[in-house]
Motif scaffolding. Structure first.
Motif, PDB file in Angstrom:
ATOM      1  N   ALA A   1       0.839  -1.195   0.000  1.00 45.73           N
ATOM      2  CA  ALA A   1       0.000   0.000   0.000  1.00 45.73           C
ATOM      3  C   ALA A   1       0.879   1.251   0.000  1.00 45.73           C
ATOM      4  CB  ALA A   1      -0.918  -0.011   1.216  1.00 45.73           C
ATOM      5  N   LEU A   2       1.925   1.232   0.834  1.00 45.50           N
ATOM      6  CA  LEU A   2       2.825   2.388   0.891  1.00 45.50           C
ATOM      7  C   LEU A   2       3.498   2.603  -0.463  1.00 45.50           C
ATOM      8  CD1 LEU A   2       4.516   1.965   4.373  1.00 45.50           C
ATOM      9  CD2 LEU A   2       3.046   3.837   3.635  1.00 45.50           C
ATOM     10  N   TRP A   3       3.908   1.507  -1.085  1.00 49.02           N
ATOM     11  CA  TRP A   3       4.575   1.611  -2.376  1.00 49.02           C
ATOM     12  C   TRP A   3       3.646   2.238  -3.410  1.00 49.02           C
ATOM     13  CZ3 TRP A   3       8.365  -2.793  -4.042  1.00 49.02           C
ATOM     14  CH2 TRP A   3       9.375  -2.889  -3.081  1.00 49.02           C
ATOM     15  N   ILE A   4       2.410   1.762  -3.431  1.00 51.24           N
ATOM     16  CA  ILE A   4       1.449   2.281  -4.412  1.00 51.24           C
ATOM     17  C   ILE A   4       1.261   3.780  -4.195  1.00 51.24           C
ATOM     18  CG2 ILE A   4      -1.003   2.256  -5.067  1.00 51.24           C
ATOM     19  CD1 ILE A   4       0.487  -0.073  -6.178  1.00 51.24           C
ATOM     20  N   VAL A   5       0.989   4.147  -2.950  1.00 45.64           N
ATOM     21  CA  VAL A   5       0.707   5.556  -2.656  1.00 45.64           C
ATOM     22  C   VAL A   5       1.923   6.412  -3.003  1.00 45.64           C
ATOM     23  CG1 VAL A   5       0.265   7.196  -0.801  1.00 45.64           C
ATOM     24  CG2 VAL A   5      -1.002   5.043  -0.891  1.00 45.64           C
ATOM     25  N   ILE A   6       3.093   5.976  -2.546  1.00 45.59           N
ATOM     26  CA  ILE A   6       4.293   6.792  -2.764  1.00 45.59           C
ATOM     27  C   ILE A   6       4.659   6.827  -4.243  1.00 45.59           C
ATOM     28  CG2 ILE A   6       6.724   7.096  -2.180  1.00 45.59           C
ATOM     29  CD1 ILE A   6       6.107   5.828   0.533  1.00 45.59           C
ATOM     30  N   THR A   7       4.579   5.683  -4.915  1.00 48.64           N
ATOM     31  CA  THR A   7       4.928   5.666  -6.337  1.00 48.64           C
ATOM     32  C   THR A   7       4.046   6.625  -7.129  1.00 48.64           C
ATOM     33  OG1 THR A   7       5.531   3.357  -6.150  1.00 48.64           O
ATOM     34  CG2 THR A   7       5.237   4.210  -8.362  1.00 48.64           C
ATOM     35  N   PHE A   8       2.737   6.522  -6.905  1.00 49.63           N
ATOM     36  CA  PHE A   8       1.842   7.393  -7.664  1.00 49.63           C
ATOM     37  C   PHE A   8       2.074   8.861  -7.324  1.00 49.63           C
ATOM     38  CE2 PHE A   8      -0.313   3.525  -8.878  1.00 49.63           C
ATOM     39  CZ  PHE A   8      -0.760   3.835 -10.161  1.00 49.63           C
ATOM     40  N   SER A   9       2.348   9.141  -6.052  1.00 46.43           N
ATOM     41  CA  SER A   9       2.601  10.546  -5.688  1.00 46.43           C
ATOM     42  C   SER A   9       3.863  11.050  -6.377  1.00 46.43           C
ATOM     43  CB  SER A   9       2.780  10.722  -4.183  1.00 46.43           C
ATOM     44  OG  SER A   9       1.973   9.849  -3.483  1.00 46.43           O
ATOM     45  N   VAL A  10       4.910  10.210  -6.369  1.00 43.46           N
ATOM     46  CA  VAL A  10       6.170  10.650  -6.970  1.00 43.46           C
ATOM     47  C   VAL A  10       5.984  10.855  -8.470  1.00 43.46           C
ATOM     48  CG1 VAL A  10       8.534   9.960  -7.500  1.00 43.46           C
ATOM     49  CG2 VAL A  10       7.645   9.629  -5.206  1.00 43.46           C
ATOM     50  N   VAL A  11       5.309   9.895  -9.133  1.00 45.42           N
ATOM     51  CA  VAL A  11       5.098  10.019 -10.577  1.00 45.42           C
ATOM     52  C   VAL A  11       4.269  11.258 -10.880  1.00 45.42           C
ATOM     53  CG1 VAL A  11       3.983   8.970 -12.578  1.00 45.42           C
ATOM     54  CG2 VAL A  11       5.365   7.569 -11.055  1.00 45.42           C
ATOM     55  N   TRP A  12       3.244  11.474 -10.071  1.00 44.06           N
ATOM     56  CA  TRP A  12       2.369  12.610 -10.292  1.00 44.06           C
ATOM     57  C   TRP A  12       3.142  13.925 -10.113  1.00 44.06           C
ATOM     58  CZ3 TRP A  12       0.672  16.430  -6.784  1.00 44.06           C
ATOM     59  CH2 TRP A  12      -0.315  17.280  -7.293  1.00 44.06           C
ATOM     60  N   MET A  13       3.952  13.962  -9.040  1.00 45.47           N
ATOM     61  CA  MET A  13       4.734  15.169  -8.777  1.00 45.47           C
ATOM     62  C   MET A  13       5.736  15.408  -9.900  1.00 45.47           C
ATOM     63  SD  MET A  13       5.232  15.241  -4.671  1.00 45.47           S
ATOM     64  CE  MET A  13       6.920  14.875  -4.829  1.00 45.47           C
TER      65      MET A  13
END
Lengths: 312, 443
Positions: free
Chosen positions: B241-253
């Motif tokens: 879950a952490l990976w998904i949230v962080i990955t998407f946030s980083v990609v989005w940013m």
């Protein structure tokens, strides 16, 4: 048949062809300390595990206070296994609370009681440390506390003194006696025969899966008594050897200054009064006592005997 | 039940509180996001930079035909020699010197000099330009009209479009599907293996520490095993879950900051009529890699991420349960972690084989190898994750899941039997035959 607090009836447990326990029955009286003795690999640990419901017997049953033992009794038993340890990378306090909770205690009560015990054993400062910082003796203390914390009615201690220095072993010994005073029933498995004599009311001796001896410690000692006595006298005893003749066998004869100590064995069934009378004729009797065999001697004798029988 | 909860709690908290868990949670997503972002970012930087190339053309043929673009500017150095260029280079603003020898029509080599490593893109670009110009020259020499050749050249672009069940046409480039399939199957392998072996290590730890007998005098061995497996599973899910949230946030940013303009084609563009799409693609064909990368980046939004995540969770949980049972049994049987090797190897072979076969599966996601590997429970979680991006018939998913779940139940039963005997067994040399014996013991 007498019903004890723990009654083990005709337990059989087999491991791939070899019988770890062969029709073993024991009866543990409520409020007593029961010694479970036997050489290594005799089947003691298997029996203890069966009482703890860690293993199931192939046949036979265990009664807890008259009822067949079940999972509901787990919270009423405190078990200190021989192979014991703790999670090394966990805080002492956290860990003991966790173990107490597994026994069914609530977190708050467990914490409160544990703090009291830690104070009693003067190890409060260890609460927040990791277990691997504790010495082996310290860990043993912590384990002992965990075993008795939930105020069990039955305590099963497998080699409770191993790993303790004499001082701490004594602390534990006193604690065991205090728990007996409170009415707990205790099963003690140990190789330390001196502690058996000091603590146990009754024992069972197991060898190669068979119970070969059981009963009250005093009765067993009487049964295995060799009719030996120790007499201390003061006075002139040079004539002793000739006068004692065929009725006695002198095992030991010591003279320190004016005091003579004689250990002897009665060869015939003659009253001990005759023996004393005989000595009063020779000199001044200071002390007279029966020499009972130590549990250590009995253990070695009985186990050796059965081993010979099985070989023959 | 209450006791299992306690065990789960302990297993979960002791692991989540570790620094290594925190580090893994941060590093993992950065790595994944990096796979998507870094190449794009590098190309963006590359393409924004203007490169001045000094041209020394001894042949005098090509210097007139070399066309400068926005990013690459060619400057004719006239009669300057290579030695002179080298002397003055450090003070000049030139990126590189392109040297074209006198006999260029007969030879095939030109030279690029620079005080740094000229990048691969530039090398390709220059090669392409000179190739084209020389080809034209040679054609003219042979009296062939270059326009004629251009007219007969017919590039073919094969576009793959999928009709979804609700009648829409969605295009996801095969490249993107392949990337996602590879990443997803590698990820599920890592997750299953990592958390499965955590179970094994946990069991060995309890046995080595000799705490296990204290615990199983309070709870049943099965409860301890279930609690441990479930607790570590929750750690894995938290990590995921952490990976998904962080990955998407980083990609989005990264999208917002590095590519402020909507460089990513919208779904509307992607599903536009085939004709215009083909045209666009044909035009794009000759363009540089940056555009190509953007296309791939764009189709990220066309992937059904919800389906991917749901499938990942399902196959992770199932694959993990299957392997964790086996790992728990192994952990219980041995006396120390070093003894685990001989047992770990055979059970991980199916997973490793699947990973090796991934390319085969990706090349033909509906082929028989892909099919059978997604039916065998030991390989199906990995094989399925590779296939999901390409779309798998629903009956196959159902069948594969059913086989997997039945296998988990059977495996857990066997494992529990080995476990309950193993955790109390010390100092015995364990073989597979010994384990088989334990399975036959009565409780």
């Amino acid at each position: 048949m007498y019903m004890g607090f723990i009654t083990v009836q005709d337990i059989v447990k087999e491991y791939s062809g070899t019988k770890a326990l062969n029709n073993v029955s024991i009866d543990v009286e409520a409020g007593s300390i029961f010694g479970l003795l036997g050489p290594n690999g005799a089947g003691k640990t298997t029996l203890i595990r069966i009482i703890n419901q860690i293993l199931a017997p192939d046949s036979g049953k265990v009664l807890f206070n008259g009822e067949p033992i079940s999972a509901s009794h787990i919270g009423r038993i405190g078990y200190l296994p021989e192979e014991r340890g703790l999670y090394k990378k966990m805080k002492v306090g956290e860990q003991v609370v966790y173990l107490a909770q597994l026994k069914g205690m609530s977190k708050s009560i467990a914490t409160e009681k544990l703090k009291a015990w830690f104070q009693k054993f003067e190890i409060e400062s260890w609460w927040d440390r990791n277990v691997d910082e504790l010495s082996k003796g310290m860990q043993q203390k912590v384990q002992f506390i965990v075993t008795i914390l939930h105020e069990p009615e039955l305590l099963i201690l497998d080699e409770p003194f191993s790993g303790f220095d004499p001082i701490n072993a004594n602390v534990i010994k006193q604690e065991i006696l205090a728990l007996k005073e409170k009415g707990l029933t205790i099963i003690l498995s140990t190789h330390t025969m001196s502690s058996v004599e000091e603590l146990c009311d009754s024992i069972a001796l197991i060898n190669k899966g068979n119970k070969i001896l059981d009963g009250k410690v005093q009765d067993i000692k009487q049964k295995y008594s060799t009719n030996s006595y120790e007499i201390k006298c003061s006075g002139w005893f040079d004539t002793m050897a000739s006068t004692l003749t065929h009725n006695y066998q002198i095992i030991e004869h010591q003279k320190e200054g004016n005091i003579t100590t004689v250990t002897l064995k009665l060869l015939n069934e003659i009253p001990t009064n005759d023996l004393i009378r005989h000595f009063t004729n020779l000199g001044n009797v200071i002390a007279f006592k029966e020499i009972l065999p130590s549990m250590n001697d009995i253990f070695i004798d009985v186990v050796g005997e059965t081993n010979q029988q099985s070989q023959a | 039940m209450k006791k299992i909860k306690l065990i789960i709690q302990r297993e979960y908290l002791t692991r989540v509180k570790k620094t290594s868990f925190f580090i893994m949670s941060i590093l993992g997503p950065l790595l994944i996001a990096g796979i998507f972002i870094v190449p794009l970012w590098l190309q963006k930087i590359e393409s924004e930079q203007v490169k001045n190339i000094a041209v020394i053309d001894e042949s005098g043929i090509l210097v007139t035909t070399l066309q400068s673009t926005e990013n690459v500017v060619f400057t004719d150095m006239g009669k300057m020699t290579l030695d002179e260029a080298q002397k003055g280079f450090a003070k000049s603003e030139y990126y590189a010197v392109l040297f074209i020898p006198k006999n260029i029509l007969n030879s095939t080599a030109v030279q690029v000099f620079s005080n740094r490593q000229p990048d691969f893109g530039l090398k390709q670009y220059i090669a392409k330009l000179i190739e084209r110009d020389l080809e034209t020259l040679k054609l003219l020499k042979s009296n062939v009209n270059p326009d004629l050749l251009k007219a007969v050249q017919t590039p073919i672009f094969v576009q793959t479009i999928k009709w979804t069940s609700d009648g829409k046409e969605v295009e996801v480039t095969m490249e993107m599907k392949t990337i996602i399939g590879t990443v997803a199957s590698a990820l599920i392998y890592i997750f299953i293996f990592f958390y499965g072996s955590q179970v094994m290590r946990g069991v060995v730890e309890e046995k080595v520490n000799r705490i296990v007998e204290i615990i199983i005098s309070s709870v049943r061995p099965l409860q301890l095993m279930i609690g441990k497996i479930a607790g570590i599973m929750l750690v894995g899910l938290t990590q995921f879950a952490l990976w998904i949230v962080i990955t998407f946030s980083v990609v989005w940013m990264a999208q917002v900051t590095l590519f402020p303009e909507p460089a990513v084609p919208t779904i509307a563009n992607q599903t536009a009529t085939i004709d215009s799409k083909v045209m666009a693609q044909v035009q794009a064909l000759g363009q540089d890699d940056y555009q190509y990368a953007l296309d791939i980046f764009g189709s990220v939004s066309n992937v059904n991420w919800t389906l991917m995540i749901v499938c990942f969770l399902f196959f992770f949980v199932c694959g993990y349960l299957l392997y964790a049972s086996m790992f728990a049994a192994i952990g219980s049987a041995v006396d120390s972690e070093t003894d685990t090797q001989q047992f770990v190897l055979p059970i991980t072979i199916p997973m490793v084989i699947t990973l090796v076969m991934i390319q085969v599966i990706l090349n033909n996601p509906d082929g028989s190898i892909a099919f059978w590997m997604s039916m065998i429970p030991f390989t199906s979680p990995i094989a399925m994750m590779a296939r999901i991006p390409f779309g798998v018939p629903i009956w196959e998913v159902v069948l594969s899941s059913t086989i997997l779940i039945v296998s988990i139940i059977l495996m857990a039963k066997l494992a529990a039997k080995i476990y309950r005997t193993g955790i109390l067994m010390y100092g015995k040399k364990i073989t597979f035959r010994e384990l088989a014996k334990w399975i036959r013991y009565s409780s």
